[in-house]
Write a protein that holds these residues in place. Structure first.
Motif, PDB file in Angstrom:
ATOM      1  N   ASP A   1      34.367  52.245  27.820  1.00 42.55           N
ATOM      2  CA  ASP A   1      35.031  51.180  28.725  1.00 42.55           C
ATOM      3  C   ASP A   1      35.194  51.143  30.151  1.00 42.55           C
ATOM      4  N   TYR A   2      34.263  51.651  30.683  1.00 40.35           N
ATOM      5  CA  TYR A   2      34.160  51.761  32.125  1.00 40.35           C
ATOM      6  C   TYR A   2      33.304  50.694  32.612  1.00 40.35           C
ATOM      7  N   PRO A   3      33.793  49.578  33.304  1.00 44.33           N
ATOM      8  CA  PRO A   3      33.120  48.510  33.853  1.00 44.33           C
ATOM      9  C   PRO A   3      31.662  49.077  34.559  1.00 44.33           C
ATOM     10  N   LEU A   4      30.517  48.173  34.570  1.00 40.85           N
ATOM     11  CA  LEU A   4      29.734  48.544  35.284  1.00 40.85           C
ATOM     12  C   LEU A   4      29.320  47.882  36.412  1.00 40.85           C
ATOM     13  N   SER A   5      29.916  46.530  36.522  1.00 37.99           N
ATOM     14  CA  SER A   5      29.642  45.545  37.611  1.00 37.99           C
ATOM     15  C   SER A   5      30.271  46.163  38.915  1.00 37.99           C
TER      16      SER A   5
ATOM     17  N   CYS B   1      38.889  44.002  41.141  1.00 41.28           N
ATOM     18  CA  CYS B   1      40.053  43.740  40.592  1.00 41.28           C
ATOM     19  C   CYS B   1      40.318  42.516  39.518  1.00 41.28           C
ATOM     20  N   THR B   2      39.541  41.625  39.997  1.00 43.65           N
ATOM     21  CA  THR B   2      39.584  40.476  39.015  1.00 43.65           C
ATOM     22  C   THR B   2      38.723  40.889  37.726  1.00 43.65           C
ATOM     23  N   LEU B   3      37.419  41.525  38.001  1.00 38.83           N
ATOM     24  CA  LEU B   3      36.530  41.832  36.809  1.00 38.83           C
ATOM     25  C   LEU B   3      37.214  42.610  35.874  1.00 38.83           C
ATOM     26  N   SER B   4      38.095  43.705  36.396  1.00 37.61           N
ATOM     27  CA  SER B   4      38.476  44.662  35.716  1.00 37.61           C
ATOM     28  C   SER B   4      39.879  44.825  35.454  1.00 37.61           C
ATOM     29  N   PHE B   5      40.628  43.702  35.522  1.00 36.28           N
ATOM     30  CA  PHE B   5      42.023  43.643  35.772  1.00 36.28           C
ATOM     31  C   PHE B   5      42.740  44.180  34.361  1.00 36.28           C
ATOM     32  N   ASP B   6      41.994  44.289  33.058  1.00 35.79           N
ATOM     33  CA  ASP B   6      42.418  44.408  32.153  1.00 35.79           C
ATOM     34  C   ASP B   6      42.432  46.156  31.921  1.00 35.79           C
ATOM     35  N   ASN B   7      41.621  46.624  32.659  1.00 32.88           N
ATOM     36  CA  ASN B   7      41.446  47.974  32.952  1.00 32.88           C
ATOM     37  C   ASN B   7      41.364  48.444  34.241  1.00 32.88           C
ATOM     38  N   LEU B   8      42.501  48.183  35.117  1.00 34.68           N
ATOM     39  CA  LEU B   8      42.277  48.297  36.555  1.00 34.68           C
ATOM     40  C   LEU B   8      42.128  49.747  36.981  1.00 34.68           C
ATOM     41  N   LEU B   9      42.679  50.560  36.492  1.00 35.04           N
ATOM     42  CA  LEU B   9      42.545  51.833  37.061  1.00 35.04           C
ATOM     43  C   LEU B   9      41.164  52.510  36.642  1.00 35.04           C
TER      44      LEU B   9
ATOM     45  N   TYR C   1      31.247  33.957  40.941  1.00 38.04           N
ATOM     46  CA  TYR C   1      31.639  34.178  39.683  1.00 38.04           C
ATOM     47  C   TYR C   1      32.958  34.267  39.611  1.00 38.04           C
ATOM     48  N   ASN C   2      33.574  35.326  40.818  1.00 42.01           N
ATOM     49  CA  ASN C   2      34.834  35.713  40.755  1.00 42.01           C
ATOM     50  C   ASN C   2      35.805  34.553  40.888  1.00 42.01           C
ATOM     51  N   GLU C   3      35.423  33.636  41.857  1.00 43.64           N
ATOM     52  CA  GLU C   3      36.093  32.450  42.145  1.00 43.64           C
ATOM     53  C   GLU C   3      36.373  31.326  40.837  1.00 43.64           C
ATOM     54  N   ALA C   4      35.036  31.439  39.956  1.00 41.86           N
ATOM     55  CA  ALA C   4      35.071  30.558  38.800  1.00 41.86           C
ATOM     56  C   ALA C   4      36.074  31.177  37.886  1.00 41.86           C
ATOM     57  N   ARG C   5      36.015  32.249  37.727  1.00 43.72           N
ATOM     58  CA  ARG C   5      36.958  33.068  36.669  1.00 43.72           C
ATOM     59  C   ARG C   5      38.601  32.795  37.131  1.00 43.72           C
ATOM     60  N   LYS C   6      38.700  32.885  38.456  1.00 44.15           N
ATOM     61  CA  LYS C   6      40.078  32.492  38.988  1.00 44.15           C
ATOM     62  C   LYS C   6      40.471  31.474  38.628  1.00 44.15           C
ATOM     63  N   SER C   7      39.563  30.133  38.796  1.00 41.81           N
ATOM     64  CA  SER C   7      40.219  28.916  38.644  1.00 41.81           C
ATOM     65  C   SER C   7      39.887  28.395  37.497  1.00 41.81           C
ATOM     66  N   SER C   8      39.531  29.265  36.266  1.00 45.27           N
ATOM     67  CA  SER C   8      39.236  28.859  35.067  1.00 45.27           C
ATOM     68  C   SER C   8      40.267  28.756  34.339  1.00 45.27           C
ATOM     69  N   LYS C   9      40.387  27.690  33.220  1.00 41.49           N
ATOM     70  CA  LYS C   9      41.542  27.419  32.301  1.00 41.49           C
ATOM     71  C   LYS C   9      41.425  28.322  31.354  1.00 41.49           C
TER      72      LYS C   9
ATOM     73  N   PRO D   1      40.011  31.792  31.336  1.00 42.15           N
ATOM     74  CA  PRO D   1      39.378  33.175  31.800  1.00 42.15           C
ATOM     75  C   PRO D   1      39.170  34.277  30.585  1.00 42.15           C
ATOM     76  N   GLU D   2      39.759  34.077  29.677  1.00 44.75           N
ATOM     77  CA  GLU D   2      39.253  35.137  28.691  1.00 44.75           C
ATOM     78  C   GLU D   2      37.934  34.978  28.174  1.00 44.75           C
ATOM     79  N   GLU D   3      37.380  33.815  28.434  1.00 45.93           N
ATOM     80  CA  GLU D   3      35.968  33.502  27.986  1.00 45.93           C
ATOM     81  C   GLU D   3      34.899  34.401  28.729  1.00 45.93           C
ATOM     82  N   PHE D   4      35.368  34.818  30.141  1.00 46.08           N
ATOM     83  CA  PHE D   4      34.291  35.315  30.867  1.00 46.08           C
ATOM     84  C   PHE D   4      34.072  36.714  30.390  1.00 46.08           C
ATOM     85  N   GLY D   5      33.093  37.099  30.146  1.00 49.99           N
ATOM     86  CA  GLY D   5      32.580  38.458  29.720  1.00 49.99           C
ATOM     87  C   GLY D   5      32.108  38.151  28.290  1.00 49.99           C
TER      88      GLY D   5
END
Lengths: 152, 497
Positions: B427-431, B156-164, B276-284, B286-290
């Motif tokens: 644009d389908y995520p691999l992770s 959910c966190t990694l692909s929130f921009d393209n959740l479907l 990685y997920n927790e770091a992304r959540k708590s990052s100021k 998050p757009e830098e991730f990826g």
């Protein structure tokens, strides 16, 4: 049909649905006790695929066609050809053995990728094949495929 | 304390230091090669330890183990191919940095983070083993199931921009993970008549294909430019700001790594995604991730190396091998006359404290060994694309073959590679594929055992404190991206007003 970004999503969704049909068709052979979890996953996957398909069809109607890329067909052909080359390498590996298949693949791959330097065309195939062979068979104790067609 | 000093004197003997270094050099190589892993390295080298003293044998295996977990990150950064599944998040951040010409910075951070995670886990092993082992005792099937569900929240966190698309990939991959023997009766399921699928779908060849062939095919799209993406190897320098601004990230990731390590069946791959997920959540940011985030690299690398010490805690204190490497260590210890369990620390104090102190020394040495490897392998970026693409295909093919020494795995690798390329282009995520394949089996096993344990009284599962803790974490983890999104929208609306 115009080439639009959503068109690919539509095709992928259809492909996924066909793939899921393969699972659905085999559900009958799964015991009742272990059917629940995969069934749940299949239902969720189908629902998500249908949702994505509907969204993509909606987008397809709205969005404009992609700009014509003069290199599109050429690039596609290059990628398909290289994918076939890899498939041939994999197919031949246990037929003519790791050593000959890898030597052949590396030479053909370099030629395909427009390398014309004779030293590179000789050194890389020999060096790569030999180093991989010694690393995997002597150091990591992996028996690499033999040549089934030649009986060893 | 006496035992620690005794262990230290053993470790600091020149022969043992040499063994530690040799183990690390071998281990990093095992980790860096696609298809090989730290576990395989330990397995291959156990017979070599027959002729060694127990202390040296343990140090060699510990070196291979730690080096193997670290080694997967080097190709992940340089060419985007994770050597092991635990390096998948690292490749997601390291590869963009390499493309920007910052491969040296990325590799330096990978090395520092790995050492930090390893050293913290070694201290946890040395100081807190008995206490942490009590937690491991409380982990059963319900907790394992909840950890798997918690782990999947990363999708959910990694692909929130393209959740479907992210969810679709996740669910289909979970379904693929059900192929093979079912966990209840052991009958083959969804094999389509292929006997090779009876044992299930092996995640490693799929991940090799998924992360290597798309890179090769993408190289062909721009084949006119003969050189690689970057024609220069950047200097391996660490920016002080990268470290100081990530102190909390280091600590959190190390704790996650040790925690995941002591949980049976959870390994470095799960730890690196969690962290990685927790770091992304708590990052100021998050757009830098990826896109080349240092925080992402730190989280992933610190956590996956922190697993190493954690995974040995249940083995050394209780005699329970909770992971594959721990099971191999158990075998090696028995061969050398040690019997893991509560009495190990008194009956074999010299050997066990040599291993515990050795873990700290090995993780410190890893910084230098890693530095040497990074310097040498960085030259890979100078290779022309034609050479790089060809080499990657050969390495991926031989690597996939070597897992079980059969061509089926190579075929799976190839199919995964082609599918991966189509996914990347659209644009389908691999992770989510990696996560679902790694967690799918744990999830189904935990679920079926929990249902059997609590059939007719499902609410009783809530009497398990660890289960409740993981449940709360899971609920928060799934809800967080949506809450954050709603908050951001509110903020944006307020700004517009």
């Amino acid at each position: 049909m115009q080439r639009k970004k959503s068109l690919y999503d539509i095709l992928i969704c259809i492909g996924v649905l066909v793939f899921l049909c393969g699972f659905i068709a085999q559900l009958g052979g799964v015991s009742k006790e272990s059917k629940g979890y995969p069934l749940f996953l299949i239902v969720c996957s189908v629902l998500l695929t249908v949702a994505l398909l509907a969204k993509s069809i909606r987008n397809y109607k709205r969005e404009e066609a992609l700009e014509k890329d003069p290199n599109f067909v050429k690039t596609l052909l290059v990628i398909i050809s290289y994918a076939i080359l890899i498939a041939a390498y994999i197919f031949l590996m246990d037929k003519i053995g790791y050593i000959i298949a890898t030597l052949l693949f590396v030479v053909v791959s370099l030629l395909f990728l427009k390398v014309r330097s004779i030293p590179l065309l000789i050194l890389l195939p020999v060096g790569l094949t030999a180093s991989m062979y010694f690393l995997f068979t002597k150091f990591l104790l992996v028996t690499l495929p033999g040549a089934a067609w030649f009986g060893f | 304390m006496e035992n620690i000093i005794l262990g230290l004197t053993h470790v600091l003997q020149p022969y043992n230091l040499l063994i530690c270094a040799a183990g690390l050099f071998v281990g990093v190589l095992f980790g860096a090669l696609p298809g090989f892993s730290a576990t395989m390295g330990v397995a291959v080298f156990i017979p070599f330890t027959y002729v060694m003293e127990p202390e040296a044998a343990m140090l060699l295996l510990a070196g291979i183990y730690c080096g193997g977990v670290y080694g997967g990150s080097i190709p992940a950064v340089l060419i985007g191919i994770p050597g092991t599944p635990a390096s998948v998040p690292t490749s997601m951040e390291g590869r963009p940095l390499t493309k920007r010409g910052e491969s040296g910075r990325a590799l330096a951070m990978v090395t520092l983070s790995s050492c930090t995670g390893g050293v913290v886990s070694a201290f946890a092993l040395l100081v807190g083993a008995p206490l942490l082992a009590l937690i491991a005792m409380k982990v059963g099937a319900p907790e394992q199931m909840m950890i798997a569900i918690f782990g999947l929240s990363v999708v959910c966190t990694l692909s929130f921009d393209n959740l479907l698309k992210g969810l679709l990939v996740g669910f289909v991959s979970l379904l693929i993970a059900t192929v093979g023997q079912d966990p209840i009766l052991g009958f083959p399921r969804f094999t389509a008549g292929f006997y090779q699928l009876t044992g299930g779908v092996d995640a490693v060849p799929i991940l090799i294909g998924l992360f290597s062939l798309p890179e090769v095919l993408k190289m062909l799209e721009t084949a006119e430019t003969e050189k690689g993406d970057v024609s220069r190897v950047s200097k391996m320098v660490l920016h002080l700001k990268d470290i100081t601004s990530n102190i909390g990230n280091f600590i959190r990731s190390a704790i996650i790594g040790v925690g995941i390590g002591i949980i049976p069946a959870a390994g470095p791959d799960i730890a690196s995604f969690f962290s990685y997920n927790e770091a992304r959540k708590s990052s100021k940011h998050p757009e830098e991730f990826g896109n080349g985030s240092m925080a992402g690299i730190i989280a992933s690398e610190t956590a996956n190396n922190a697993v190493t010490g954690g995974s040995l805690i249940p083995l050394l204190t209780l005699g329970i091998p909770g992971s594959a490497p721990a099971a191999l260590f158990l075998g090696a210890m028995i061969i050398h006359g040690m019997r893991p369990g509560p009495l190990l620390f008194t009956q074999n104090a010299a050997e066990v404290y040599t291993l515990l102190v050795g873990f700290i020394v090995i993780n410190i040495m890893m910084f230098f060994v890693g530095w040497i490897y990074c310097k040498a392998s960085g030259k890979i970026l100078l290779l022309p694309k034609s050479v790089l693409a060809t080499t990657i295909v050969v390495l991926a093919t031989v690597g996939a073959f070597s897992i079980n020494q059969n061509m089926w795995d190579v075929l799976m690798m190839y199919v995964a590679g082609i599918v991966g390329y189509i996914m990347v282009k659209n644009d389908y995520p691999l992770s989510p594929v990696a996560l679902a394949l790694l967690l799918g089996k744990i999830l189904e096993q935990g679920l079926s055992q929990t249902i059997t344990l609590y059939s007719g009284k499902p609410l009783e599962v809530l009497t398990r404190p660890l289960f409740v803790v993981f449940l709360l974490f899971t609920i928060f983890s799934y809800a967080y991206p949506f809450i954050k999104n709603a908050k951001d929208k509110k903020k944006a609306a307020a700004k517009e007003d």
